[in-house]
Enzyme design. Sequence first.
Site, short mmCIF file in Angstrom:
data_model
loop_
_atom_site.label_atom_id
_atom_site.label_comp_id
_atom_site.label_asym_id
_atom_site.label_seq_id
_atom_site.Cartn_x
_atom_site.Cartn_y
_atom_site.Cartn_z
N THR A 405 -41.72 -75.84 85.52
CA THR A 405 -40.34 -76.12 84.98
C THR A 405 -40.64 -75.25 83.57
O THR A 405 -41.75 -74.92 82.91
CB THR A 405 -39.76 -76.88 84.83
N THR A 423 -35.98 -73.47 86.55
CA THR A 423 -36.83 -74.23 87.03
C THR A 423 -36.82 -73.36 88.70
O THR A 423 -35.75 -72.52 88.91
CB THR A 423 -37.57 -75.75 87.72
N ASP A 445 -36.87 -81.84 95.81
CA ASP A 445 -36.58 -83.08 94.72
C ASP A 445 -34.98 -83.93 95.25
O ASP A 445 -35.21 -85.26 94.99
CB ASP A 445 -35.74 -82.05 94.17
N SER A 470 -31.98 -83.97 89.55
CA SER A 470 -32.29 -83.30 88.42
C SER A 470 -33.03 -84.10 87.41
O SER A 470 -32.46 -84.70 86.72
CB SER A 470 -32.03 -81.76 88.01
N SER A 471 -34.84 -83.54 87.48
CA SER A 471 -34.95 -84.24 85.62
C SER A 471 -34.69 -83.45 84.31
O SER A 471 -35.03 -84.21 83.02
CB SER A 471 -36.09 -84.75 85.53
N GLY A 493 -41.67 -82.14 85.01
CA GLY A 493 -41.47 -83.22 87.22
C GLY A 493 -40.84 -83.96 86.15
O GLY A 493 -39.99 -83.82 85.11
#
Length: 587
Positions: A405, A423, A445, A470-471, A493
């Site tokens: 990312t 990303t 994910d 999503s982070s 991540g």
Amino acid sequence: MRAYSIPSSNRRRKISLILTSAAVGAFILAGCATAPVAEATAGEAVVATAQKPARGPFVSAANPLAVEAGMRVLARGGSAVDAAVAVQAVLGLVEPQSSGLGGGAFMMFYDADSAALTVYDGRETAPASATPELFYENGRPMAFVDAVLSGHSTGAPGVVPMLALAQKQHGALPWSELFGDAEKLAQDGFIVSPRLAGMINGNAPQAKTRWASEYFTKADGTRYVAGDVLKNPAYAETVRILARQGAAGMQTGPLAEAIAAAVAEGPRPGGLTTADIAAYRPVVREAVCGPYKVYVVCVPPPPSSGASILQLLAMGEQTPDLDKGAASPEAWAAFGQLQRLMYADRDRYFGDPAFVSVPVAGLLDPAYVAQRAALAPALRGAAPFGTPPGAPKVGADATREPAGTSHFVVVDAKGNAVSMTTTVESLFGSGRMAGGFFLNNQLTDFSLVPTAADGTPAANAVAAGKRPRSSMSPVIVLDREGHLVGALGSPGGSSILAYNAKALIAALGWGLPLQEAFDLPNLVAKGDGFGADTEGFSAAVRDGMAARGVVLRPNTTETSGLHGGLWRNGQWDGGADTRREGVAHTR
């Protein structure tokens, strides 16, 4: 809990502020546009004031070539969003292990005229053919590496449609004029950086697929190394198509057909079709904001996990040890324990809000925050998830979030700002390519196991048309009147939440210059362990943390790549994580 708006006489500010403490209510002065900026408390640096608003040009990104492209757009009178298009186009070429045209992103946009925040959600979507058992084979979940490399892992790409929508609404230059740097670098070649060379010649299986091997192998049969010139004429043609046709050039025609064809190849072909690609639409969402010290921190809502950062900061406000500073083992131990609580809740409840109810308000409810924070001092081992107000019954999560990312920040001459995390998911995404760019593996994910033992679905289970959790959590920081203070974010991540929180606490809470805040050692506490840049901590701090039950081990997740800036003393205090190859420029 009550929801408020930052005061504005013209009522155009669209920032939803969730109060996490009764004390901060004092700075919400309804209908008043002239509330004074609060004084910083001890140890904090004074940042933005209404008397000298933040202005660009300013760009911080993970590769100097991308920063230069963005600065050139700003020099021509381009907006922050215009420059973001140019930055992303170059990053996708020179840093393909991290992001690209075949991936997705979240963008936070701050409008200086209206003080409005807009979130652009460019997260990929699962194809219409997807089922909860998307990653099952012979009745069992695939090995994770097989899932990543399969065609099942690629969702409909979102970053180009998202950028096209944002640029249509906030651009100053013609879209067609934003791809010149990317086209020239792809056609004439660019110098392979040490980090890219390390990924090309590393152990990631995505770098060894037939697509990647063809791209990264020279005529003499050897692989590219640092200092070599790498050309990508297919990418040059792709950006020419995008310049002429906009997002339609990605979502229809030869590029869409090439993406679908690559996904349909074996082994383990996927079901993404040209119809799925054409049907993709970015989503415009409202930011979620919460107070921290004398600031207001704003992040995207789900499916981003950004609200978890606000939960950690709110718990931190009730944890005096956290204010003791970067040399304090008490502060670092508290930071680790609060992370455990944050991640336990995030992993349980976050998903696509179109498919599952995410209890964001409950997670930030003052009583719930106090209850969770009180657990931190005596916490040993993995933290249990809590039950915030409004929490649905959902099953245990089995999501894995690998590396790959990038984050960048742009501020233009008018003070408009972009904070964007972007990303392709894993290093080089799925390892499959089309049009000179790598395809994402974002669908890994999702929770690979869709239900708990009792059949309760996980919040982040796969479904057709669904966006994976999503982070990615791009941050915009405001003062208490809603003026821009700064912007930052990181790859990493699931560790993104820890990295962003560290930077915010160090810069806004401990008053460190932003570069020093970024360069502090990282601590990631998820489950029953504490991963860290162990050698970055002094022996005294390590021993003090161990005495409090926080025993460090080497961090095994993707390292940070923090980029951003804070407006301090009438100028940009910029930062670019020394763990990457980026720079922060203003001129």
